[in-house]
Design a protein around this motif. Structure first.
Motif, PDB file in Angstrom:
ATOM      1  N   THR A   1      26.300  61.496 108.838  1.00 12.04           N
ATOM      2  CA  THR A   1      27.332  61.622 107.798  1.00 12.04           C
ATOM      3  C   THR A   1      28.660  62.123 108.363  1.00 12.04           C
ATOM      4  O   THR A   1      29.713  61.846 107.793  1.00 12.04           O
ATOM      5  CB  THR A   1      26.863  62.575 106.686  1.00 12.04           C
ATOM      6  OG1 THR A   1      26.485  63.839 107.253  1.00 12.04           O
ATOM      7  CG2 THR A   1      25.669  61.973 105.953  1.00 12.04           C
ATOM      8  N   HIS A   2      28.608  62.843 109.490  1.00 10.02           N
ATOM      9  CA  HIS A   2      29.834  63.327 110.126  1.00 10.02           C
ATOM     10  C   HIS A   2      30.265  62.437 111.289  1.00 10.02           C
ATOM     11  O   HIS A   2      31.180  62.792 112.043  1.00 10.02           O
ATOM     12  CB  HIS A   2      29.650  64.773 110.600  1.00 10.02           C
ATOM     13  CG  HIS A   2      29.617  65.772 109.486  1.00 10.02           C
ATOM     14  ND1 HIS A   2      28.519  65.906 108.638  1.00 10.02           N
ATOM     15  CD2 HIS A   2      30.545  66.664 109.038  1.00 10.02           C
ATOM     16  CE1 HIS A   2      28.772  66.854 107.749  1.00 10.02           C
ATOM     17  NE2 HIS A   2      29.970  67.324 107.959  1.00 10.02           N
ATOM     18  N   ASN A   3      29.609  61.293 111.438  1.00 13.46           N
ATOM     19  CA  ASN A   3      29.964  60.292 112.455  1.00 13.46           C
ATOM     20  C   ASN A   3      30.123  60.915 113.843  1.00 13.46           C
ATOM     21  O   ASN A   3      31.094  60.656 114.554  1.00 13.46           O
ATOM     22  CB  ASN A   3      31.255  59.558 112.060  1.00 13.46           C
ATOM     23  CG  ASN A   3      31.416  58.237 112.795  1.00 13.46           C
ATOM     24  OD1 ASN A   3      30.428  57.588 113.156  1.00 13.46           O
ATOM     25  ND2 ASN A   3      32.657  57.827 113.044  1.00 13.46           N
ATOM     26  N   GLN A   4      29.159  61.736 114.222  1.00  9.55           N
ATOM     27  CA  GLN A   4      29.233  62.409 115.512  1.00  9.55           C
ATOM     28  C   GLN A   4      28.941  61.432 116.656  1.00  9.55           C
ATOM     29  O   GLN A   4      28.164  60.491 116.508  1.00  9.55           O
ATOM     30  CB  GLN A   4      28.261  63.585 115.546  1.00  9.55           C
ATOM     31  CG  GLN A   4      28.645  64.700 114.589  1.00  9.55           C
ATOM     32  CD  GLN A   4      27.769  65.926 114.730  1.00  9.55           C
ATOM     33  OE1 GLN A   4      26.823  65.942 115.511  1.00  9.55           O
ATOM     34  NE2 GLN A   4      28.078  66.968 113.979  1.00  9.55           N
ATOM     35  N   SER A   5      29.577  61.664 117.778  1.00 12.07           N
ATOM     36  CA  SER A   5      29.494  60.760 118.922  1.00 12.07           C
ATOM     37  C   SER A   5      28.436  61.222 119.911  1.00 12.07           C
ATOM     38  O   SER A   5      27.934  62.347 119.841  1.00 12.07           O
ATOM     39  CB  SER A   5      30.851  60.670 119.618  1.00 12.07           C
ATOM     40  OG  SER A   5      31.243  61.957 120.089  1.00 12.07           O
ATOM     41  N   ILE A   6      28.094  60.323 120.844  1.00  8.11           N
ATOM     42  CA  ILE A   6      27.172  60.620 121.936  1.00  8.11           C
ATOM     43  C   ILE A   6      27.788  60.069 123.217  1.00  8.11           C
ATOM     44  O   ILE A   6      28.158  58.893 123.270  1.00  8.11           O
ATOM     45  CB  ILE A   6      25.785  59.985 121.708  1.00  8.11           C
ATOM     46  CG1 ILE A   6      25.164  60.491 120.406  1.00  8.11           C
ATOM     47  CG2 ILE A   6      24.856  60.285 122.882  1.00  8.11           C
ATOM     48  CD1 ILE A   6      23.841  59.815 120.053  1.00  8.11           C
TER      49      ILE A   6
END
Length: 209
Positions: free
Chosen positions: A152-157
């Motif tokens: 939901t927070h569109n976190q990256s990797i």
């Protein structure tokens, strides 16, 4: 037998919950990434699981054909976010705890339906089984909630170049593993509460024993 209907339902719900827990652990669709660059990720969609990342590519494949490429994570990969590491460990624990809960419930139900009236061979096993179910449900709840928060927070990797994955997606959504995990949590917690609600019937024979 008449006092253990809820515990029989607990066994049924616990079995389905344990299966869904196992299925969610194996599904690669935990986080669905939508990417803009389709040079390698031809479909524009990649699936990030807790064990590997996969995508469809037409690269190095004859025209009209497609191939799924997957890169497996290893325990030495420093780029893997904490929520994926947590999911790997906690889901394995949940699968083991759920299996113990099923075993304890089966043993107690066996004694009930075979007419064994010793309280120590029934009530404690329902109690232990319920505790295992609840613990398994909590072990699934933590990684499912954590990964859903990341989605939901569109976190990256920060994937390495060899993975051919961007560090950040254009957008991402929850994959099939997360709703499967949510249902598993609900069923396991219900199973635990049903198992813990067992009350051994007090009869003249059991009081004498």
């Amino acid at each position: 037998v008449g006092t253990s209907h809820l515990q029989l339902a607990a066994f049924a719900l616990g079995t389905v919950g344990w299966i869904l827990c196992t299925v969610s652990m194996g599904i690669v669709e935990w986080r669905v990434w939508h990417v803009d660059n389709t040079t390698i990720i031809s479909s524009g969609i990649a699936w990030v699981g807790i064990w590997k990342v996969c995508f469809i590519s037409y690269l190095h494949v004859s025209p009209g054909y497609k191939e799924q490429f997957c890169h497996k994570f290893s325990g030495y990969d420093s780029f893997i976010p904490h929520e994926i590491y947590a999911a790997q460990g906690l889901l394995l624990i949940a699968m083991f705890m759920g299996l113990l809960g099923l075993a304890a419930t089966i043993f107690a139900l066996r004694n009930v339906y075979m007419g064994i009236t010793h309280k120590t061979l029934i009530a404690p096993f329902f109690l232990v089984g319920g505790c295992f179910y609840i613990f398994a449900g909590l072990c699934v709840l933590i990684p499912v909630s954590w990964n859903f928060y990341s989605v939901t927070h569109n976190q990256s990797i920060a994937f390495p170049p060899s993975y051919y994955m961007p560090s950040s997606p254009a957008a991402q959504e929850a994959g099939a593993a997360i709703p499967a995990g949510i249902v598993a949590v609900i069923l396991l917690l219900l199973s635990g509460m049903f198992s813990l609600s067992y009350r051994f019937p007090m009869t003249a024979n059991t009081i004498m024993k």
